[in-house]
Write a protein that holds these residues in place. Sequence first.
Motif, PDB file in Angstrom:
ATOM      1  N   PRO A   1     -22.031  19.967  26.560  1.00 36.61           N
ATOM      2  CA  PRO A   1     -22.676  19.375  27.734  1.00 36.61           C
ATOM      3  C   PRO A   1     -22.053  19.812  29.047  1.00 36.61           C
ATOM      4  CG  PRO A   1     -21.233  17.788  26.686  1.00 36.61           C
ATOM      5  CD  PRO A   1     -21.228  18.991  25.813  1.00 36.61           C
ATOM      6  N   PHE A   2     -20.828  20.334  28.989  1.00 41.17           N
ATOM      7  CA  PHE A   2     -20.140  20.631  30.250  1.00 41.17           C
ATOM      8  C   PHE A   2     -20.023  22.123  30.510  1.00 41.17           C
ATOM      9  CE2 PHE A   2     -17.993  16.758  28.391  1.00 41.17           C
ATOM     10  CZ  PHE A   2     -18.797  15.848  29.068  1.00 41.17           C
ATOM     11  N   GLY A   3     -20.759  22.939  29.717  1.00 40.91           N
ATOM     12  CA  GLY A   3     -20.634  24.393  29.793  1.00 40.91           C
ATOM     13  C   GLY A   3     -20.907  24.959  31.174  1.00 40.91           C
ATOM     14  N   ALA A   4     -21.798  24.350  31.914  1.00 40.26           N
ATOM     15  CA  ALA A   4     -22.172  24.939  33.202  1.00 40.26           C
ATOM     16  C   ALA A   4     -21.490  24.231  34.371  1.00 40.26           C
ATOM     17  CB  ALA A   4     -23.689  24.902  33.364  1.00 40.26           C
ATOM     18  N   LEU A   5     -20.468  23.450  34.085  1.00 36.13           N
ATOM     19  CA  LEU A   5     -19.815  22.717  35.175  1.00 36.13           C
ATOM     20  C   LEU A   5     -18.499  23.362  35.557  1.00 36.13           C
ATOM     21  CD1 LEU A   5     -20.425  19.043  34.004  1.00 36.13           C
ATOM     22  CD2 LEU A   5     -21.911  20.605  35.270  1.00 36.13           C
ATOM     23  N   ASP A   6     -18.123  23.165  36.792  1.00 34.78           N
ATOM     24  CA  ASP A   6     -16.836  23.688  37.233  1.00 34.78           C
ATOM     25  C   ASP A   6     -15.706  22.818  36.695  1.00 34.78           C
ATOM     26  OD1 ASP A   6     -16.179  21.753  39.909  1.00 34.78           O
ATOM     27  OD2 ASP A   6     -18.285  21.967  39.288  1.00 34.78           O
TER      28      ASP A   6
ATOM     29  N   ILE B   1     -26.843  15.003  30.719  1.00 34.31           N
ATOM     30  CA  ILE B   1     -25.737  14.116  30.344  1.00 34.31           C
ATOM     31  C   ILE B   1     -26.081  12.667  30.690  1.00 34.31           C
ATOM     32  CG2 ILE B   1     -23.305  13.564  30.761  1.00 34.31           C
ATOM     33  CD1 ILE B   1     -22.901  16.555  31.475  1.00 34.31           C
ATOM     34  N   ALA B   2     -26.584  12.479  31.900  1.00 30.24           N
ATOM     35  CA  ALA B   2     -26.966  11.128  32.309  1.00 30.24           C
ATOM     36  C   ALA B   2     -27.995  10.557  31.345  1.00 30.24           C
ATOM     37  CB  ALA B   2     -27.531  11.158  33.734  1.00 30.24           C
ATOM     38  N   ARG B   3     -28.929  11.406  30.933  1.00 30.26           N
ATOM     39  CA  ARG B   3     -29.983  10.962  30.028  1.00 30.26           C
ATOM     40  C   ARG B   3     -29.404  10.564  28.669  1.00 30.26           C
ATOM     41  NH1 ARG B   3     -34.367  15.417  28.855  1.00 30.26           N
ATOM     42  NH2 ARG B   3     -32.584  16.226  27.702  1.00 30.26           N
ATOM     43  N   ALA B   4     -28.372  11.308  28.225  1.00 28.46           N
ATOM     44  CA  ALA B   4     -27.780  11.010  26.919  1.00 28.46           C
ATOM     45  C   ALA B   4     -27.065   9.665  26.931  1.00 28.46           C
ATOM     46  CB  ALA B   4     -26.811  12.114  26.526  1.00 28.46           C
ATOM     47  N   LEU B   5     -26.517   9.314  28.108  1.00 27.65           N
ATOM     48  CA  LEU B   5     -25.685   8.111  28.162  1.00 27.65           C
ATOM     49  C   LEU B   5     -26.455   6.849  28.526  1.00 27.65           C
ATOM     50  CD1 LEU B   5     -22.603   9.675  30.015  1.00 27.65           C
ATOM     51  CD2 LEU B   5     -22.834   9.177  27.566  1.00 27.65           C
TER      52      LEU B   5
ATOM     53  N   ILE C   1     -13.204  21.036  37.896  1.00 27.90           N
ATOM     54  CA  ILE C   1     -12.902  19.693  38.409  1.00 27.90           C
ATOM     55  C   ILE C   1     -13.920  18.694  37.904  1.00 27.90           C
ATOM     56  CG2 ILE C   1     -12.356  18.378  40.471  1.00 27.90           C
ATOM     57  CD1 ILE C   1     -12.668  21.211  41.884  1.00 27.90           C
ATOM     58  N   LEU C   2     -15.199  19.091  38.061  1.00 30.14           N
ATOM     59  CA  LEU C   2     -16.266  18.216  37.627  1.00 30.14           C
ATOM     60  C   LEU C   2     -16.139  17.963  36.133  1.00 30.14           C
ATOM     61  CD1 LEU C   2     -18.658  16.773  38.806  1.00 30.14           C
ATOM     62  CD2 LEU C   2     -20.072  18.751  38.272  1.00 30.14           C
ATOM     63  N   ARG C   3     -15.750  19.012  35.436  1.00 26.03           N
ATOM     64  CA  ARG C   3     -15.623  18.927  33.989  1.00 26.03           C
ATOM     65  C   ARG C   3     -14.554  17.915  33.607  1.00 26.03           C
ATOM     66  NH1 ARG C   3     -16.545  24.107  30.266  1.00 26.03           N
ATOM     67  NH2 ARG C   3     -16.145  23.118  28.261  1.00 26.03           N
ATOM     68  N   ARG C   4     -13.435  18.001  34.255  1.00 22.37           N
ATOM     69  CA  ARG C   4     -12.350  17.045  33.990  1.00 22.37           C
ATOM     70  C   ARG C   4     -12.813  15.623  34.298  1.00 22.37           C
ATOM     71  NH1 ARG C   4     -10.569  19.960  31.323  1.00 22.37           N
ATOM     72  NH2 ARG C   4      -8.871  21.470  31.514  1.00 22.37           N
ATOM     73  N   GLN C   5     -13.447  15.491  35.447  1.00 20.10           N
ATOM     74  CA  GLN C   5     -13.960  14.191  35.858  1.00 20.10           C
ATOM     75  C   GLN C   5     -14.894  13.630  34.795  1.00 20.10           C
ATOM     76  OE1 GLN C   5     -15.023  15.415  39.947  1.00 20.10           O
ATOM     77  NE2 GLN C   5     -15.802  13.319  40.136  1.00 20.10           N
ATOM     78  N   MET C   6     -15.798  14.492  34.343  1.00 19.34           N
ATOM     79  CA  MET C   6     -16.776  14.071  33.347  1.00 19.34           C
ATOM     80  C   MET C   6     -16.081  13.711  32.036  1.00 19.34           C
ATOM     81  SD  MET C   6     -19.670  14.172  34.936  1.00 19.34           S
ATOM     82  CE  MET C   6     -20.417  13.555  33.475  1.00 19.34           C
ATOM     83  N   ASN C   7     -15.035  14.472  31.698  1.00 19.99           N
ATOM     84  CA  ASN C   7     -14.266  14.165  30.494  1.00 19.99           C
ATOM     85  C   ASN C   7     -13.720  12.744  30.558  1.00 19.99           C
ATOM     86  OD1 ASN C   7     -12.729  17.478  30.057  1.00 19.99           O
ATOM     87  ND2 ASN C   7     -14.742  16.700  29.513  1.00 19.99           N
ATOM     88  N   VAL C   8     -13.128  12.415  31.686  1.00 16.51           N
ATOM     89  CA  VAL C   8     -12.534  11.093  31.844  1.00 16.51           C
ATOM     90  C   VAL C   8     -13.608  10.012  31.776  1.00 16.51           C
ATOM     91  CG1 VAL C   8     -11.266   9.590  33.430  1.00 16.51           C
ATOM     92  CG2 VAL C   8     -10.583  11.991  33.142  1.00 16.51           C
ATOM     93  N   GLU C   9     -14.698  10.259  32.463  1.00 15.05           N
ATOM     94  CA  GLU C   9     -15.788   9.285  32.467  1.00 15.05           C
ATOM     95  C   GLU C   9     -16.352   9.094  31.055  1.00 15.05           C
ATOM     96  OE1 GLU C   9     -16.783   7.371  34.759  1.00 15.05           O
ATOM     97  OE2 GLU C   9     -15.632   8.210  36.428  1.00 15.05           O
ATOM     98  N   LEU C  10     -16.511  10.221  30.369  1.00 15.94           N
ATOM     99  CA  LEU C  10     -17.071  10.147  29.024  1.00 15.94           C
ATOM    100  C   LEU C  10     -16.174   9.300  28.135  1.00 15.94           C
ATOM    101  CD1 LEU C  10     -19.127  10.977  26.927  1.00 15.94           C
ATOM    102  CD2 LEU C  10     -17.840  13.079  26.543  1.00 15.94           C
ATOM    103  N   GLN C  11     -14.858   9.521  28.267  1.00 11.86           N
ATOM    104  CA  GLN C  11     -13.910   8.736  27.477  1.00 11.86           C
ATOM    105  C   GLN C  11     -14.056   7.241  27.782  1.00 11.86           C
ATOM    106  OE1 GLN C  11      -9.137   8.790  26.564  1.00 11.86           O
ATOM    107  NE2 GLN C  11      -9.834   8.912  28.672  1.00 11.86           N
ATOM    108  N   ARG C  12     -14.216   6.948  29.057  1.00 11.81           N
ATOM    109  CA  ARG C  12     -14.340   5.548  29.467  1.00 11.81           C
ATOM    110  C   ARG C  12     -15.596   4.913  28.849  1.00 11.81           C
ATOM    111  NH1 ARG C  12     -17.140   3.037  32.937  1.00 11.81           N
ATOM    112  NH2 ARG C  12     -17.901   4.839  34.109  1.00 11.81           N
ATOM    113  N   ILE C  13     -16.707   5.610  29.006  1.00 12.14           N
ATOM    114  CA  ILE C  13     -17.975   5.078  28.487  1.00 12.14           C
ATOM    115  C   ILE C  13     -17.910   4.907  26.977  1.00 12.14           C
ATOM    116  CG2 ILE C  13     -20.405   5.669  28.114  1.00 12.14           C
ATOM    117  CD1 ILE C  13     -20.414   6.859  30.893  1.00 12.14           C
ATOM    118  N   TRP C  14     -17.350   5.925  26.328  1.00 10.42           N
ATOM    119  CA  TRP C  14     -17.229   5.887  24.865  1.00 10.42           C
ATOM    120  C   TRP C  14     -16.408   4.685  24.436  1.00 10.42           C
ATOM    121  CZ3 TRP C  14     -12.295   6.816  22.661  1.00 10.42           C
ATOM    122  CH2 TRP C  14     -12.281   6.803  21.248  1.00 10.42           C
TER     123      TRP C  14
END
Lengths: 523, 295, 256, 256
Positions: C166-171, C150-154, C173-186
């Motif tokens: 990209p988030f299939g193997a995440l728990d 994910i880091a590499r993609a961004l 909480i982390l998944r939600r966190q990543m969702n929010v971050e992804l939205q921000r970056i996007w």
Amino acid sequence: MRRHAVWQSTGLRNALILLALWEIIGQLGLVAGGALPPPSDILIRLWQDRGDYPNHIGATLYASVMGFLIGNAVAIAAGVAFALSPALLRLFRGINIAAFALPPIAIAPILALTMSGMAPRITLAALGVYFVTMTATVIGLSQADSRAEDVVRAYGGSRWTVLRLVQFRGAVPSILAGLRIAAPNAVLGAILAEFGGGGRWGLGTYLLGSLGRGEPDRLWGIGLIATLIAGLSYAGFALLSRRLLGATKAVTLNTAVPTGGTASTCLSARVRMALATVLLPFALWWALIKLSGAPAMIAKTPGDVFEYLFLSQGAAAAQARLLAALAETLPITFIGMAAGLAFAFLLAILSRLMPRFIEAFMPVALITQTMPLVALTPLLVLILGRGPSLTLWITISVTFFPAFVTLAQGIALVPKSAEDLPRAYGASRWTEMRMVTIPASLPYLFAATRLTVPRALLGVMIAEWLATGRGLGNLLNQSRGYLDYGMIWSVAAVSVILSVVFYQLVVVAERQVLARLGMATPE
Amino acid sequence: ATSPLTMQAAWINDAEFAGYFLGMDQGYYTDAGLDLEYLSGGPDVIPESTIIAGRADLALTTPDTTIKAITEQGAPFKIIGAQYQKNPIGIVSLAKNPINEPKDLIGKTLAVPPVNVISVEAMLKMNGIDPSEVNIVPYAYDPTPLVRGEIDASLDFTTNVPFTISQAGEEATSFLLYDFGYTIYNDTVVVTEDVLAEKRDLLVAWLSASKKGWEENLADPTVWPPKFADTYFKGTGRSIENEVYFNTAQKPLMESPEGYFALTGDGIEACLSALGEVGIVGSADMFDTSLLAEA
Amino acid sequence: MRQPDGIALTGVSKTFTGRGKVVEALREVTLACPPGSFTSIIGPSGCGKSTVMRIALGLETADAGEVRVAGQRSLEAARQGITGVAFQDAALLPWRSVRRNVEVPLEVLGRTPRAEAAQVQAMIDLVGLKGYENSLPGELSGGMRQRVAIARALVTHPQVLFMDEPFGALDQILRRQMNVELQRIWADTGSTALLVTHGIDEAVFLSDRVVVMHANPGRIAGVIDVPFDRPRQPPLFSDPAFHKVCDRVAEALHGN
Amino acid sequence: MRQPDGIALTGVSKTFTGRGKVVEALREVTLACPPGSFTSIIGPSGCGKSTVMRIALGLETADAGEVRVAGQRSLEAARQGITGVAFQDAALLPWRSVRRNVEVPLEVLGRTPRAEAAQVQAMIDLVGLKGYENSLPGELSGGMRQRVAIARALVTHPQVLFMDEPFGALDQILRRQMNVELQRIWADTGSTALLVTHGIDEAVFLSDRVVVMHANPGRIAGVIDVPFDRPRQPPLFSDPAFHKVCDRVAEALHGN
Ligand SMILES: Nc1ncnc2c1ncn2[C@@H]1O[C@H](COP(=O)(O)OP(=O)(O)OP(=O)(O)O)[C@@H](O)[C@H]1O
Ligand SMILES: Nc1ncnc2c1ncn2[C@@H]1O[C@H](COP(=O)(O)OP(=O)(O)OP(=O)(O)O)[C@@H](O)[C@H]1O
Ligand SMILES: Cc1ncc(C[n+]2csc(CCO)c2C)c(N)n1
Ligand SMILES: [Mg+2]
Ligand SMILES: [Mg+2]
């Protein structure tokens, strides 16, 4: 850290046991009626001869190091070019195999006549390393992880970027395996060139002078020094390989099936390609002869050989001699091929199942690769006689090493995670090998086969020349004395053509098997 | 001023070439106006090839291969001298299992360098022996199989191997092929016709300087070999005692009433007829005796 | 002139002829993602989601149809550094440390990773791998490897971003966190995003439109627009309106 | 005599010394799964879940502590065919077809796959790969590959079943389906199951106990018992009692 130290000491212990065994056998004269000297005699002799060695070592070292550097540089560059363009690989197949399968006894004198100074030695050393390193480079590059390649391509990476970022680093262990094989080949090449060069200095020259003296301890001393030179280089690359290997292995097995690749182009293009593939080696042969400026009596062009075999006065007689020799040589060649392969595979499998045992065996393996067979044959003849068993032994010793190292490297590259599966079901080491390790390293197994098969003929010819006095090897040696260069070139050409045929058979089998299993084919 | 001339020897540096070494050390070649370059040989060096390739002006060869090359390959060679009046090649065996004459070879294993097989077969035929009755195997100049009894005899220089065998604690016995009908020269001095035409005077000079060298060397065969210990013989892996033995043994094979390198009418005749037995049909015009006459 | 679509597939079809069988992976797939939009693809396993992505990236050639990324051919767009991608398999280079793996796209594009060290580190921190910069992929857990991808993609600030589960193997909480971050970056980069996911809630939370695919043959069965305002906050996950959209997606997914 | 625990880890610790850093992956992990029980492990990415499984399987050696599977050492249990496993990575053999991949455990255990062809086919059907028997893994989608791994784990009727995020790449519906099937098979064989998952609902639906792990160092932070009757049916997913247990797991996962 501690495990490493323990491992080293076990390897050392095994080597010491081997050495002690040799000493006892030598002292008691158990082998060949005492023709095998014990290590202590060899060392004493080395000490007595110490004044002779520096010049000889210097000359051989120089030629083998130069040959090693030049040959490998060309080999790696060519390997990269071949990996980028399979068509190029096909075009150069004949030339590549010729470099590997041409009998040194045939080329050494010709090199000596067309070059001067150290050049013939360097050239023969370089020829000795080219094919193995080139093959190792191609196989390493072709087995790169396609998943990682996809990442680079998805960012618009060029073919070159893929090569640079993914393939090349992934191929490093393979290339290092190639360099390990190349080390003894370079030393042996330099030594063999000395036989035909008539120089004053070099381990080969020293060996010649000593050969007629019937002093095995001297011969072994020279052989061991040559082995030491090769062994240091081998050990260096082995160590480097071990350090890099862990981080080169894929974390998980790549399941992606290679994409169709070269779409079969139209028929006429394929015919043209095939024609070029066949003609190019002959064209290069012709060009080299013309460029070398060697006299026509010595240097024969393809046309000359054709004339010699089919048009000249003695054509019928020459053909008859050649065919008779072939009939003697070919059957044992097939057996030798199988034996060389079997031995290499056995060793490679053992190197996984009993790594310490094989580590201790490596010095012995290296001796067989650097000790010129002229020096070893009298001993072998005493042990094995002059029959087929000797021929097989010599053929195995000429063929097994590149195959063994290549295959062992392939096996070492199998991701650990692939072996977790059988292990989790309590598989024995052997089951694990059979179900996962060997199939996963199949591309390397084929590469190993490709390294063995074209050389088997050379092995048989050497045995014939040195011990049995039959077949193509004997014909070649006899013709040299008679200045029958037409026959010399005919034998060389026939042996290369046969080697190419054997090689091509492996390539066809390889393509079919690997395609069926969804693996990338390097050839 | 000296003119360059290159010679190709037939083998690695040993007493076989002591006369030339002496000549170089004593400046005989320089005195004769030559700047001599000496090329050592070896088992894979075919001296005739070197002169064909123009790498050397003259070569020391065995006459069987030279004359075969002239007749079969049309090689433009001329023989202008012969170092050995009698070929030193012979059958060497152990005294405890002696082979004293050709018929002793019947049923035995004999190691022969592949090039010499036809010579041995000719000698056997001359002595009424069917070559198929002898088991001929390749020989690569290592006497170990003989010492160990793996073979019964080998074909080698009788001037050399018996010493080696005595060093190994065995006693050797030998006979020359020459003495059983194979009457050929050896270390014949060979040049190409071109060189003969262009450098005739240099070749004459070489012959006369070489004669001088050999005369001095063989005056007392024990004197000169030790003097080359640190020069020509350094690092060959051979011993000085060996060279002294060699030097002594070769003296009778080189001497001739006509002087060193002699090519006599009888000698040429004997050589050609012996080679004829092998199917190598040479002729007297392959020899040019005129240079010796001037030397 | 109108800006070209971020991603445009027109009538793309693809049939694989494998050993086992012939699979019609895509039939006439047409999909246009306006510049700056966020699109998710959702669909059963094996329906052709990854194939859509690989074709859009130019890694696979379509049997028929056309593909444009930012108005250009895929490879050209890629070469200009417009695209970023995270594959379903992390596909890390085993001999490169986490940091050096994240740097790969920069190197491919001929930029100097040294100059963008701060950005590289920021991405590593973003995916929670601070402290693992020098670890090799073999020393990471499955989820950690996925995060490196994910880091590499961004890391290149791509204008067009492809992510395959990209988030299939995440728990969670982390998944939600990543969702929010992804939205921000996007939102920050104004990029066009295409996300393949199995999480309906994730798809709805992130997307302007959810594309529902069906299998055999792989095809688009429906497109559901997601009307919520941006930026969306985690509480949205428990909004009844949110659930209604999710239900509509589930409906499109499961049956007609 | 009491039957030995299906899986028993006692005071297991494990520290990895990687190139990048030293990671205390597990500290004093003690876990006992009674025979026939279903246990899930849940925890953040990198907390040591896979390591627990790998140590239990004997693929990794613990620095301290003891491991027993069905009362025996891991490798012995494995050799008797007691264990079954699905790794986080599908770990298929790329050169074997789907069917031949599913047959691997049978072959390793020295059984004849021919004789158990029906069972092999049943497992392939179970995971919805009928028709793909002869496909190579490279010709499958990510989710399909994972399903092959599930089929392979179940094919030996293992008494002790280890599964590491087996459903991560599957869509919701298929995942639910597989959950139900897994419960059925587990109940039928009376096996002891240990499941690593990121899905709280999945864990609660399937398990007798949910083990919650925390990271740095990897350790067990709590064990939540799940009291629902068996067999559990999909409607349970929308039961408020179910949600309450899920919330307790989430709390244990996120809180203090
Ligand atoms: N290289 C290939 N050769 C043959 N068939 C293939 C290949 N790649 C994909 N397929 C087939 O195409 C179909 C679609 O695959 P794809 O990977 O796009 O699915 P997906 O929607 O990404 O599934 P998942 O959610 O499981 O990853 C599958 O049925 C698969 O078997
Ligand atoms: N071979 C190894 N060398 C070094 N460190 C390792 C190794 N294997 C695992 N680790 C470390 O151990 C920790 C636990 O890894 P593990 O794979 O058990 O995590 P996990 O709980 O399964 O995570 P995920 O949910 O992401 O799969 C991680 O921090 C990882 O970096
Ligand atoms: C001491 C000594 N040993 C071997 C040879 C070489 N040699 C002996 S026989 C033969 C074949 C040609 O007839 C050759 C090359 C030599 N010249 N001097
Ligand atoms: Mg997919
Ligand atoms: Mg894990």
